[in-house]
Design a protein around this motif. Structure first.
Motif, PDB file in Angstrom:
ATOM      1  N   ARG A  58       0.759  -1.126  -0.041  1.00 40.36           N
ATOM      2  CA  ARG A  58       0.348   0.123   0.082  1.00 40.36           C
ATOM      3  C   ARG A  58       1.307   1.480   0.276  1.00 40.36           C
ATOM      4  O   ARG A  58       0.566   2.021  -1.328  1.00 40.36           O
ATOM      5  N   ILE A  59       1.912   1.178   0.865  1.00 39.48           N
ATOM      6  CA  ILE A  59       2.986   2.364   0.997  1.00 39.48           C
ATOM      7  C   ILE A  59       3.464   2.514  -0.267  1.00 39.48           C
ATOM      8  O   ILE A  59       4.446   3.814  -0.600  1.00 39.48           O
ATOM      9  N   GLY A  60       3.775   1.717  -1.099  1.00 42.50           N
ATOM     10  CA  GLY A  60       4.550   1.243  -1.913  1.00 42.50           C
ATOM     11  C   GLY A  60       6.546   1.453  -1.190  1.00 42.50           C
ATOM     12  O   GLY A  60       7.177   1.650  -2.099  1.00 42.50           O
ATOM     13  N   ARG A  61       6.638   1.010  -0.190  1.00 41.37           N
ATOM     14  CA  ARG A  61       7.789   0.693   0.425  1.00 41.37           C
ATOM     15  C   ARG A  61       7.760  -0.615   1.135  1.00 41.37           C
ATOM     16  O   ARG A  61       7.235  -0.980   1.660  1.00 41.37           O
ATOM     17  N   PRO A  62       9.738  -1.419   1.425  1.00 42.22           N
ATOM     18  CA  PRO A  62       9.730  -2.227   1.935  1.00 42.22           C
ATOM     19  C   PRO A  62       8.397  -2.286   3.330  1.00 42.22           C
ATOM     20  O   PRO A  62       9.248  -1.644   4.243  1.00 42.22           O
ATOM     21  N   MET A  63       9.061  -3.398   3.729  1.00 46.48           N
ATOM     22  CA  MET A  63       8.185  -3.627   4.813  1.00 46.48           C
ATOM     23  C   MET A  63      10.014  -3.382   6.422  1.00 46.48           C
ATOM     24  O   MET A  63      11.142  -3.380   5.682  1.00 46.48           O
ATOM     25  N   GLY A  64       9.893  -3.046   7.380  1.00 46.76           N
ATOM     26  CA  GLY A  64      11.302  -2.404   7.751  1.00 46.76           C
ATOM     27  C   GLY A  64      10.703  -1.443   8.719  1.00 46.76           C
ATOM     28  O   GLY A  64       9.500  -0.800   8.815  1.00 46.76           O
ATOM     29  N   GLU A  65      12.017  -0.988   9.747  1.00 46.34           N
ATOM     30  CA  GLU A  65      12.228   0.168  10.528  1.00 46.34           C
ATOM     31  C   GLU A  65      12.460   1.572  10.208  1.00 46.34           C
ATOM     32  O   GLU A  65      13.716   1.070   9.077  1.00 46.34           O
ATOM     33  N   TYR A  66      12.292   2.470   9.548  1.00 47.65           N
ATOM     34  CA  TYR A  66      12.343   3.733   9.546  1.00 47.65           C
ATOM     35  C   TYR A  66      12.843   4.480  10.215  1.00 47.65           C
ATOM     36  O   TYR A  66      11.611   5.058  11.080  1.00 47.65           O
ATOM     37  N   ILE A  67      13.742   5.395  11.227  1.00 47.64           N
ATOM     38  CA  ILE A  67      13.902   6.024  12.213  1.00 47.64           C
ATOM     39  C   ILE A  67      14.936   7.327  11.129  1.00 47.64           C
ATOM     40  O   ILE A  67      15.254   7.322  10.634  1.00 47.64           O
ATOM     41  N   THR A  68      13.926   8.147  11.547  1.00 47.22           N
ATOM     42  CA  THR A  68      14.283   9.590  10.805  1.00 47.22           C
ATOM     43  C   THR A  68      14.542  11.061  11.607  1.00 47.22           C
ATOM     44  O   THR A  68      13.592  11.116  13.132  1.00 47.22           O
ATOM     45  N   LEU A  69      15.554  10.839  11.644  1.00 52.12           N
ATOM     46  CA  LEU A  69      16.336  11.928  13.035  1.00 52.12           C
ATOM     47  C   LEU A  69      16.531  13.403  12.716  1.00 52.12           C
ATOM     48  O   LEU A  69      17.344  14.285  11.602  1.00 52.12           O
ATOM     49  N   CYS A  70      15.549  14.007  13.088  1.00 49.31           N
ATOM     50  CA  CYS A  70      15.026  16.080  12.670  1.00 49.31           C
ATOM     51  C   CYS A  70      16.227  16.659  13.495  1.00 49.31           C
ATOM     52  O   CYS A  70      15.566  16.316  14.265  1.00 49.31           O
ATOM     53  N   CYS A  71      16.508  17.717  13.215  1.00 52.77           N
ATOM     54  CA  CYS A  71      17.673  18.564  13.866  1.00 52.77           C
ATOM     55  C   CYS A  71      17.483  20.014  12.890  1.00 52.77           C
ATOM     56  O   CYS A  71      16.753  20.364  12.155  1.00 52.77           O
ATOM     57  N   ASP A  72      18.353  20.774  13.369  1.00 46.56           N
ATOM     58  CA  ASP A  72      19.094  22.540  12.629  1.00 46.56           C
ATOM     59  C   ASP A  72      19.596  21.916  11.741  1.00 46.56           C
ATOM     60  O   ASP A  72      20.289  20.711  11.580  1.00 46.56           O
ATOM     61  N   PRO A  73      20.279  22.566  10.814  1.00 42.17           N
ATOM     62  CA  PRO A  73      21.302  22.096   9.505  1.00 42.17           C
ATOM     63  C   PRO A  73      22.536  21.749  10.517  1.00 42.17           C
ATOM     64  O   PRO A  73      22.568  22.217  11.647  1.00 42.17           O
ATOM     65  N   MET A  74      22.902  20.157  10.023  1.00 41.02           N
ATOM     66  CA  MET A  74      23.865  19.730  10.501  1.00 41.02           C
ATOM     67  C   MET A  74      25.602  20.775  10.212  1.00 41.02           C
ATOM     68  O   MET A  74      26.028  20.844  11.388  1.00 41.02           O
ATOM     69  N   TRP A  75      25.624  21.848   9.235  1.00 41.25           N
ATOM     70  CA  TRP A  75      26.715  22.547   8.982  1.00 41.25           C
ATOM     71  C   TRP A  75      26.655  23.514  10.055  1.00 41.25           C
ATOM     72  O   TRP A  75      27.382  23.652   9.937  1.00 41.25           O
ATOM     73  N   LYS A  76      25.639  24.077  10.769  1.00 42.21           N
ATOM     74  CA  LYS A  76      25.032  25.627  11.593  1.00 42.21           C
ATOM     75  C   LYS A  76      25.293  24.706  13.159  1.00 42.21           C
ATOM     76  O   LYS A  76      24.968  25.544  13.486  1.00 42.21           O
TER      77      LYS A  76
END
Length: 308
Positions: A58-76
């Motif tokens: 349904r999603i069109g992506r493989p089964m599994g775990e997806y971890i997304t870490l959101c932060c300020d721009p990494m170069w700053k």
């Protein structure tokens, strides 16, 4: 941290590798999808789990775990937030490795780290540059066994295989050949990704236990690096460095109140799929991002952030 918004979009004209930007995966009440979010000192951690084959289709992506870490721009990032981000990436890697290797002790593992991408193209060089900054230890296991035992760390090997146009070989062929020779317990693949939102460029780190298709971020799918094709678990670690230009055009149209895509606009949007946009600070971003990823991997596998 700057607010990162993802407007509703026609997915025919937008693309993203980030789980937190997939349309149906973020809908409330989607069966077979488990989502959690946690605020951390440097930003937010989103975890998405696709639990069954029906949800994956349904999603069109493989089964599994997806971890997304959101932060300020990494170069700053200031040093405190950078170290916190590196520590979280390292912790996530160790958790994924433990689950994928049935709880095997980290120091007993052999792990191959593969940096995908073309180091001659700035926005695509995150993988190779990260590999350059890794601490490799596999050779010590045979040649300096006392030193290796004293380090109590993984046997780490590293590879930056280039791209098809440079080698004439598919990346999966090179990595599979090296894996057969080195017999790692797991492979960590580093790659540059494509984002849906410009706000997420170099301000997001994604980890997944599903592997990766080299070049998929720019619509150039190659043979996938997965547990099925490599014969061992494959953990993908990536940072978005580009946005599809058709996505930018689509967003501009949406902000102007143009929601219906007629034939003329469709041609413009489809033509835009062949172009990818990166920030003007791409060289600084790539260098800083690669070091952050390398330090995180070194912390996870060797126990120190860097040689210096």
């Amino acid at each position: 941290m700057k607010k990162q918004s993802t407007p509703a979009a026609d997915e025919r004209y937008t693309r993203t590798d980030l789980a937190c930007e997939w349309g149906r995966a973020t809908d409330e009440g989607e069966e077979g999808i488990q989502r959690t979010s946690e605020r951390l000192s440097f930003g937010i951690r989103h975890t998405l789990r696709i639990l069954n084959a029906l949800a994956a289709r349904r999603i069109g992506r493989p089964m599994g775990e997806y971890i997304t870490l959101c932060c300020d721009p990494m170069w700053k990032l200031d040093p405190t937030k950078q170290q916190a981000l590196e520590g979280t990436v390292a912790s996530c890697l160790l958790d994924l490795l433990a689950r994928q290797t049935e709880g095997k002790e980290t120091r007993d593992l052999s792990v191959m780290v593969v940096g995908l991408g073309n180091r001659e193209i700035t926005a695509d060089a995150v993988g190779p540059l990260a590999v350059d900054a890794l601490i490799v230890t596999r050779h010590l296991k045979d040649h300096e066994p006392e030193i290796f035992r004293g380090m109590a760390c993984c046997a780490v090997s590293a590879l930056a295989p280039g791209v098809l146009g440079q080698t004439g070989m598919e990346i999966a062929e090179i990595v599979a050949g090296a894996a057969r020779r080195c017999s790692p317990d797991a492979i960590i693949v580093i790659d540059a990704l494509a984002a849906r939102s410009c706000d997420r460029l170099a301000a997001t780190v994604q980890l997944t236990d599903t592997g990766i298709s080299p070049g998929s971020g720019v619509g150039n799918d190659r043979c996938a690096l997965t547990s099925d094709t490599m014969g061992v678990p494959v953990i993908a670690l990536g940072v978005p460095t580009v946005v599809d230009s058709s996505t930018l055009v689509y967003d501009a149209l949406a902000q102007a109140g143009i929601e219906q895509v007629d034939e003329r606009l469709r041609k413009i949007l489809e033509n835009g799929r062949r172009f990818y946009v990166s920030p003007k600070e791409a060289d600084v971003i790539t260098e800083r991002t690669a070091k952050i990823l390398a330090h995180a991997i070194n912390r996870a596998l060797v126990g120190v952030a860097s040689l210096g």
